[in-house]
Write a protein that holds these residues in place. Sequence first.
Motif, PDB file in Angstrom:
ATOM      1  N   UNK A 193      46.902  51.157  42.610  1.00 13.41           N
ATOM      2  CA  UNK A 193      47.978  50.400  42.244  1.00 13.41           C
ATOM      3  C   UNK A 193      46.629  49.078  41.590  1.00 13.41           C
ATOM      4  N   UNK A 194      47.203  48.847  40.308  1.00 17.15           N
ATOM      5  CA  UNK A 194      46.534  47.065  40.354  1.00 17.15           C
ATOM      6  C   UNK A 194      48.408  47.359  39.443  1.00 17.15           C
ATOM      7  N   UNK A 195      47.540  45.594  39.366  1.00 20.73           N
ATOM      8  CA  UNK A 195      48.732  44.346  38.412  1.00 20.73           C
ATOM      9  C   UNK A 195      47.923  43.123  38.064  1.00 20.73           C
ATOM     10  N   UNK A 196      48.357  43.037  36.167  1.00 22.04           N
ATOM     11  CA  UNK A 196      48.125  41.704  36.217  1.00 22.04           C
ATOM     12  C   UNK A 196      48.482  41.089  35.446  1.00 22.04           C
ATOM     13  N   UNK A 197      49.029  39.896  35.966  1.00 22.11           N
ATOM     14  CA  UNK A 197      49.918  38.875  35.229  1.00 22.11           C
ATOM     15  C   UNK A 197      49.210  37.731  33.838  1.00 22.11           C
ATOM     16  N   UNK A 198      49.817  38.398  32.585  1.00 26.48           N
ATOM     17  CA  UNK A 198      49.185  37.172  31.741  1.00 26.48           C
ATOM     18  C   UNK A 198      49.513  35.897  31.910  1.00 26.48           C
ATOM     19  N   UNK A 199      50.991  35.897  32.163  1.00 26.66           N
ATOM     20  CA  UNK A 199      51.169  34.033  32.420  1.00 26.66           C
ATOM     21  C   UNK A 199      52.237  34.509  34.018  1.00 26.66           C
ATOM     22  N   UNK A 200      52.486  33.097  34.560  1.00 29.61           N
ATOM     23  CA  UNK A 200      54.177  32.858  34.790  1.00 29.61           C
ATOM     24  C   UNK A 200      53.950  31.569  34.844  1.00 29.61           C
ATOM     25  N   UNK A 201      55.083  31.582  35.404  1.00 24.77           N
ATOM     26  CA  UNK A 201      55.117  29.682  35.781  1.00 24.77           C
ATOM     27  C   UNK A 201      55.075  29.712  37.597  1.00 24.77           C
ATOM     28  N   UNK A 202      53.645  29.119  37.770  1.00 28.24           N
ATOM     29  CA  UNK A 202      54.121  28.325  38.904  1.00 28.24           C
ATOM     30  C   UNK A 202      55.109  28.054  40.135  1.00 28.24           C
ATOM     31  N   UNK A 203      55.685  28.798  41.164  1.00 28.79           N
ATOM     32  CA  UNK A 203      56.477  27.564  41.583  1.00 28.79           C
ATOM     33  C   UNK A 203      56.608  26.238  42.456  1.00 28.79           C
ATOM     34  N   UNK A 204      55.129  25.959  42.363  1.00 27.59           N
ATOM     35  CA  UNK A 204      54.742  24.739  43.008  1.00 27.59           C
ATOM     36  C   UNK A 204      54.673  23.577  42.074  1.00 27.59           C
ATOM     37  N   UNK A 205      53.946  24.012  41.008  1.00 28.52           N
ATOM     38  CA  UNK A 205      53.641  23.122  40.024  1.00 28.52           C
ATOM     39  C   UNK A 205      54.191  22.765  38.536  1.00 28.52           C
ATOM     40  N   UNK A 206      54.900  24.207  38.774  1.00 32.88           N
ATOM     41  CA  UNK A 206      55.337  24.270  36.889  1.00 32.88           C
ATOM     42  C   UNK A 206      54.562  24.999  36.432  1.00 32.88           C
ATOM     43  N   UNK A 207      53.515  25.104  36.343  1.00 33.26           N
ATOM     44  CA  UNK A 207      52.539  24.945  34.715  1.00 33.26           C
ATOM     45  C   UNK A 207      52.061  26.364  34.998  1.00 33.26           C
ATOM     46  N   UNK A 208      51.489  27.187  33.633  1.00 38.43           N
ATOM     47  CA  UNK A 208      51.172  28.515  33.255  1.00 38.43           C
ATOM     48  C   UNK A 208      49.979  29.035  34.390  1.00 38.43           C
ATOM     49  N   UNK A 209      49.863  30.089  34.988  1.00 45.40           N
ATOM     50  CA  UNK A 209      49.526  30.470  35.985  1.00 45.40           C
ATOM     51  C   UNK A 209      49.102  32.461  35.964  1.00 45.40           C
ATOM     52  N   UNK A 210      48.109  33.090  36.292  1.00 47.91           N
ATOM     53  CA  UNK A 210      47.445  34.242  36.088  1.00 47.91           C
ATOM     54  C   UNK A 210      47.071  34.657  37.366  1.00 47.91           C
ATOM     55  N   UNK A 211      47.324  36.155  37.618  1.00 42.17           N
ATOM     56  CA  UNK A 211      47.316  37.365  38.427  1.00 42.17           C
ATOM     57  C   UNK A 211      47.071  38.383  38.622  1.00 42.17           C
ATOM     58  N   UNK A 212      45.819  38.524  39.949  1.00 40.66           N
ATOM     59  CA  UNK A 212      45.378  40.220  39.338  1.00 40.66           C
ATOM     60  C   UNK A 212      44.771  40.303  40.271  1.00 40.66           C
ATOM     61  N   UNK A 213      45.127  41.887  40.971  1.00 37.41           N
ATOM     62  CA  UNK A 213      44.908  42.261  42.479  1.00 37.41           C
ATOM     63  C   UNK A 213      45.747  43.801  42.112  1.00 37.41           C
ATOM     64  N   UNK A 214      44.611  44.483  43.188  1.00 33.67           N
ATOM     65  CA  UNK A 214      45.151  45.768  43.260  1.00 33.67           C
ATOM     66  C   UNK A 214      45.006  46.074  45.035  1.00 33.67           C
ATOM     67  N   UNK A 215      45.416  47.619  44.657  1.00 32.95           N
ATOM     68  CA  UNK A 215      45.778  47.613  46.543  1.00 32.95           C
ATOM     69  C   UNK A 215      45.678  49.261  46.237  1.00 32.95           C
ATOM     70  N   UNK A 216      45.454  49.908  47.675  1.00 31.37           N
ATOM     71  CA  UNK A 216      45.039  51.704  47.623  1.00 31.37           C
ATOM     72  C   UNK A 216      46.033  51.925  48.923  1.00 31.37           C
ATOM     73  N   UNK A 217      46.629  52.917  49.182  1.00 31.27           N
ATOM     74  CA  UNK A 217      46.439  53.624  50.597  1.00 31.27           C
ATOM     75  C   UNK A 217      46.375  55.909  50.547  1.00 31.27           C
ATOM     76  N   UNK A 218      46.816  55.474  51.627  1.00 30.71           N
ATOM     77  CA  UNK A 218      46.794  57.194  51.734  1.00 30.71           C
ATOM     78  C   UNK A 218      47.817  57.143  53.155  1.00 30.71           C
ATOM     79  N   UNK A 219      48.424  58.349  52.299  1.00 29.18           N
ATOM     80  CA  UNK A 219      49.887  58.805  53.281  1.00 29.18           C
ATOM     81  C   UNK A 219      49.751  60.816  53.848  1.00 29.18           C
TER      82      UNK A 219
END
Length: 464
Positions: A438-464
Amino acid sequence: MSIVNLTVVHLWICTGAVNERQNRLRVLLVFCLLLVVSEKLRGEVAVGTLEATVVEAIRVELSAEDAPYSVYSLTGSEFKKTLSRSVVESLEGQAGVSVQKTSNGQGSPYLRGFTGYRTLATVDGVRYNNSVYRDGPNEYFSLIDSQSINGFELIQGPGSVLYGSDAIGGTLNLQTKQSGYLLEDGYYAHGSQGYRYATAENSHISRTELDIGEGGKWGLQLGYSWKDFGDVEASGIGNQPKTGYAEQAWDARFDMLLNEHWSMIVVHQSLTQEDVWRTHSTIYAKSFAGTEIGTDLRRLKDQQRSLSYLQFLGEDIKPWLDQVSFTLSYQAWDEDGERQRANKKSLNEYINSRMFGVDLELLSSFDQHSLSYGIDFYRDSVDSCRVDFNSDGSLDRLRIQGPVGDDSTYDLIGLYGQDLIEVNGRADVILGGRYTYASASIGRYEDPVSGSPASYEDSWHNFV
């Protein structure tokens, strides 16, 4: 030979609670009637029901009696008899299932204590859950037209190997209505018109269907649903204002036999809801057993969802390959919300989700082994927005994001395999595993501390 039949008419009328005494008498009458009918049909229906039910949601052909899960299946005429206004209502009363309903337009099932994105819904095996699915009760099950569904299979308990981590509580596989072209001879046309009325919420549900095709070659099922729900009249509470809403939906399914091994299915569903209030948080709510009244002056949503998929089904393709299914799907989801608080400040927000999916599923059998394996990929692209207004209606500000991150994508890839091994005819052993990326890319979100625009990107993987 041509067959034409356009005269099938169904009429459903449901009486509601006018007062408590009348309601009790109706319940007693219905109970007595059901008791008589159930005794009459006990030997005809109950015996062998599980054995005759083939479970599709576990991706291997097994009767419900032999499945290593708690299975509940409701199809065809039995599903129609529930007279449910929504899919979630048809689940009420089932063992291991509880239903939370804020209003007619909001309802969420709990499967073994899990709800929200911890329970998975599929439509003909195509994923319904998207990346904006909330944790906890939500209204998303109401966006599936119950009149377009021929039935469902409810598999309770973990299904993470076959479907991923959001199938922890269980999996609900909804089955669309389809043409009966394989049972017809020559060109044919059938039609039906159904109507349901309920006094309890002064609701009207109309369903129109048309089934045309050529026997043994192709079939087209068309449907249109119109619903108008009035305000609920509840015993002991009376009228509950702002609980009504309007809904329209249409659906189409085209089936074609390509040759002796391959068939094709094309499905489209579209549903629109208007002015669905979240009454419990507003001043129009009614207190029950001491519950508090909301303070919002206005809180409602307009929602629209559509699903289209193209599927190719093959049988007996190779000596080692019994079945194969390849599916391309596209789901669009739009949500527009409006809220005005007690201080008359208000906001408008929206979410739109566009999810593209690819599924490849294969089934092979040899000796005592039934092996199901495949790959699935889904990409969800999400945009959101929020606009705040002052108490006088003037613009306050344009927010960085809406309820979720703006300009975002979410990818989900799964590889799975499951082997059902028959042991001496008396026991089965199931071995399976799944790799998920799984991978997620957030182009714009409001930083809960500064209130400024921010972005985020990460990925995860697992096996069951």
